[in-house]
Design a protein around this motif. Structure first.
Motif, mmCIF file in Angstrom:
data_model
loop_
_atom_site.group_PDB
_atom_site.id
_atom_site.type_symbol
_atom_site.label_atom_id
_atom_site.label_comp_id
_atom_site.label_asym_id
_atom_site.label_seq_id
_atom_site.Cartn_x
_atom_site.Cartn_y
_atom_site.Cartn_z
ATOM 1 N N ALA A 118 29.505 27.635 48.432
ATOM 2 C CA ALA A 118 30.048 27.174 47.157
ATOM 3 C C ALA A 118 31.189 28.086 46.715
ATOM 4 N N PRO A 119 32.171 27.541 45.991
ATOM 5 C CA PRO A 119 33.265 28.386 45.490
ATOM 6 C C PRO A 119 32.729 29.442 44.532
ATOM 7 N N THR A 120 33.281 30.619 44.591
ATOM 8 C CA THR A 120 32.788 31.717 43.762
ATOM 9 C C THR A 120 33.918 32.671 43.410
ATOM 10 N N LEU A 121 33.788 33.285 42.256
ATOM 11 C CA LEU A 121 34.721 34.328 41.826
ATOM 12 C C LEU A 121 34.070 35.703 41.912
ATOM 13 N N GLN A 123 33.767 37.854 44.383
ATOM 14 C CA GLN A 123 34.555 38.901 45.038
ATOM 15 C C GLN A 123 35.696 39.410 44.162
ATOM 16 N N PRO A 124 36.497 38.523 43.532
ATOM 17 C CA PRO A 124 37.525 39.045 42.615
ATOM 18 C C PRO A 124 36.933 39.839 41.456
ATOM 19 N N ALA A 125 35.767 39.395 40.959
ATOM 20 C CA ALA A 125 35.135 40.123 39.855
ATOM 21 C C ALA A 125 34.726 41.525 40.290
ATOM 22 N N LEU A 126 34.152 41.625 41.470
ATOM 23 C CA LEU A 126 33.749 42.939 41.973
ATOM 24 C C LEU A 126 34.959 43.810 42.292
ATOM 25 N N ALA A 127 36.028 43.185 42.751
ATOM 26 C CA ALA A 127 37.219 43.955 43.113
ATOM 27 C C ALA A 127 37.873 44.596 41.894
ATOM 28 N N ALA A 128 37.739 43.944 40.730
ATOM 29 C CA ALA A 128 38.397 44.455 39.521
ATOM 30 C C ALA A 128 37.470 45.268 38.628
ATOM 31 N N ILE A 129 36.228 45.450 39.047
ATOM 32 C CA ILE A 129 35.252 46.072 38.149
ATOM 33 C C ILE A 129 35.549 47.547 37.890
ATOM 34 N N ASP A 130 36.225 48.212 38.813
ATOM 35 C CA ASP A 130 36.526 49.633 38.615
ATOM 36 C C ASP A 130 37.388 49.863 37.381
ATOM 37 N N ALA A 131 38.219 48.890 37.037
ATOM 38 C CA ALA A 131 39.094 49.047 35.871
ATOM 39 C C ALA A 131 38.304 49.068 34.569
ATOM 40 N N THR A 132 37.083 48.541 34.582
ATOM 41 C CA THR A 132 36.264 48.520 33.370
ATOM 42 C C THR A 132 35.363 49.745 33.256
ATOM 43 N N GLY A 133 35.182 50.466 34.349
ATOM 44 C CA GLY A 133 34.281 51.606 34.337
ATOM 45 C C GLY A 133 32.817 51.224 34.382
ATOM 46 N N LEU A 134 32.524 49.941 34.575
ATOM 47 C CA LEU A 134 31.152 49.452 34.566
ATOM 48 C C LEU A 134 30.614 49.327 35.982
ATOM 49 N N VAL A 141 31.805 40.703 33.218
ATOM 50 C CA VAL A 141 32.219 39.335 32.897
ATOM 51 C C VAL A 141 32.108 39.079 31.399
ATOM 52 N N LEU A 142 30.983 39.487 30.806
ATOM 53 C CA LEU A 142 30.717 39.170 29.403
ATOM 54 C C LEU A 142 31.579 39.971 28.435
ATOM 55 N N LEU A 143 31.857 41.226 28.756
ATOM 56 C CA LEU A 143 32.551 42.097 27.805
ATOM 57 C C LEU A 143 33.981 42.418 28.203
ATOM 58 N N ALA A 144 34.413 41.971 29.377
ATOM 59 C CA ALA A 144 35.783 42.259 29.799
ATOM 60 C C ALA A 144 36.505 40.984 30.229
ATOM 61 N N TYR A 145 36.075 40.386 31.336
ATOM 62 C CA TYR A 145 36.795 39.229 31.860
ATOM 63 C C TYR A 145 36.733 38.035 30.904
ATOM 64 N N ARG A 146 35.569 37.791 30.319
ATOM 65 C CA ARG A 146 35.392 36.656 29.402
ATOM 66 C C ARG A 146 34.940 37.153 28.036
ATOM 67 N N ALA A 147 35.555 38.235 27.588
ATOM 68 C CA ALA A 147 35.133 38.857 26.331
ATOM 69 C C ALA A 147 35.324 37.921 25.137
ATOM 70 N N LEU A 148 36.355 37.090 25.173
ATOM 71 C CA LEU A 148 36.594 36.179 24.052
ATOM 72 C C LEU A 148 35.430 35.202 23.895
ATOM 73 N N ASP A 149 34.904 34.703 25.013
ATOM 74 C CA ASP A 149 33.747 33.807 24.941
ATOM 75 C C ASP A 149 32.562 34.504 24.285
ATOM 76 N N THR A 150 32.321 35.745 24.696
ATOM 77 C CA THR A 150 31.198 36.495 24.138
ATOM 78 C C THR A 150 31.390 36.737 22.647
ATOM 79 N N LEU A 151 32.605 37.066 22.255
ATOM 80 C CA LEU A 151 32.897 37.281 20.837
ATOM 81 C C LEU A 151 32.613 36.022 20.028
ATOM 82 N N LEU A 152 33.065 34.887 20.522
ATOM 83 C CA LEU A 152 32.848 33.635 19.797
ATOM 84 C C LEU A 152 31.366 33.265 19.745
ATOM 85 N N GLU A 153 30.620 33.604 20.789
ATOM 86 C CA GLU A 153 29.174 33.346 20.763
ATOM 87 C C GLU A 153 28.507 34.110 19.626
#
Length: 313
Positions: A118-121, A123-134, A141-153
């Motif tokens: 199945a299509p998946t993101l 690998q890109p998410a793991l590749a960029a995780i160092d920039a978040t320090g997490l 995903v919840l607090l960086a990549y899709r932080a706006l969604d989490t804020l609106l929730e």
């Protein structure tokens, strides 16, 4: 052995789902729904989605179940006062069951139609995780990549609470809800005195490790809300008055901090909700801590319902 466990788990989920849909007793259905949520959390664990499992157990099996029990008790008291019998579902139940079956079938066909793999993101998410320090990609995903969604929730949770408060009669506005049982049973009193310290400790741990391991804001907030509700139901502490400035400050504090850090991103990182790399993890953990308190209060007050006591003069 694992296959037998999985088959038994699926069978129990199906049985509980059918029981919830078929039983004519509201409380019986709610208890089965709570059990369904807990078993579904176990199913997510078997699939390796620990964060989802924790959320399902805390929200689906815990807070939602308690909210439904409160609603059922309120409706039952209303029926007893009116002397009106409970109305059966009849044709509405059949229509709802058929609609649910169609939706389930459609979702199943959609999942089966996915290509393999199945299509998946991931690998890109793991590749960029160092920039978040997490270390936890779900938190990233919840607090960086899709932080706006989490804020609106989180804003939606507050809006839901405002909707509940809007049901308060004018003469009781700013007062407190009443949750205490008339005669709290001894087991409830014992649990209310024993469990909260452990619950608070677990919640703090889940917030702290959520940056690098399964855990996080909603799970921790749900546990805190459950402990708070337990104390209020036992009568060990009254519910706060909704006019309390401190209460309202804590409720909006989490989303407000989220917004503030988001706008700060324009100045220091070039975009809304963009974090400067050296401070990314610290900012995210700070947001999670503030949101945990806000979520715990909001969930607890949602279950407590609108005020039914006038504010103290």
């Amino acid at each position: 052995m694992n296959l037998l466990l999985d088959l038994a788990l699926v069978a129990w989920l199906v049985v509980l789902a059918l029981h919830v849909a078929r039983t004519g007793d509201d409380r019986n259905a709610i208890v089965a729904f709570i059990a369904f949520g807990l078993l579904l959390g176990l199913a997510w664990t078997r699939l390796g989605a620990i964060d989802v499992a924790l959320t399902e157990a805390a929200i689906g099996g815990g807070i939602t179940g308690l909210l439904l029990l409160r609603a059922e008790a309120h409706l039952r008291r209303g029926r007893q006062a009116d002397g009106a019998p409970r109305q059966g579902g009849g044709a509405k139940t059949i229509v709802a069951a058929l609609a649910s079956a169609v939706v389930a079938l459609g979702l199943g066909l959609a999942v089966l139609a996915f290509p393999s793999p199945a299509p998946t993101l991931a690998q890109p998410a793991l590749a960029a995780i160092d920039a978040t320090g997490l270390g936890n990609p779900v938190t990233a995903v919840l607090l960086a990549y899709r932080a706006l969604d989490t804020l609106l929730e989180k804003v939606v949770v507050l809006l839901a609470l405002l909707g509940v408060w809007a049901l308060t009669p004018d003469n009781l506005w700013g007062g407190a809800p009443e949750l205490k049982e008339a005669n709290p049973p001894q087991p409830l009193l014992y649990l209310a005195r024993t469990l909260p310290p452990f619950g608070v400790l677990i919640a703090v741990y889940m917030v702290w490790v959520g940056a690098d391991a399964p855990g996080g804001t909603f799970q921790a907030g749900s546990i805190l809300a459950a402990m708070w509700l337990l104390v209020m139901l036992a009568g060990l502490s009254p519910a706060p008055e909704t006019r309390s400035r401190l209460l309202r400050l804590l409720l909006v504090g989490g989303p407000a901090l989220f917004f503030a850090i988001g706008f700060l991103g324009f100045a220091v990182a070039g975009g809304f909700l963009a974090y400067p790399k050296p401070l990314a993890k610290a900012l995210i953990v700070g947001i999670e801590a503030a949101l945990t308190v806000a979520i715990a209060l909001a969930l607890g007050l949602l279950v407590a319902g609108p005020s039914n006591k006038a504010p103290a003069r």
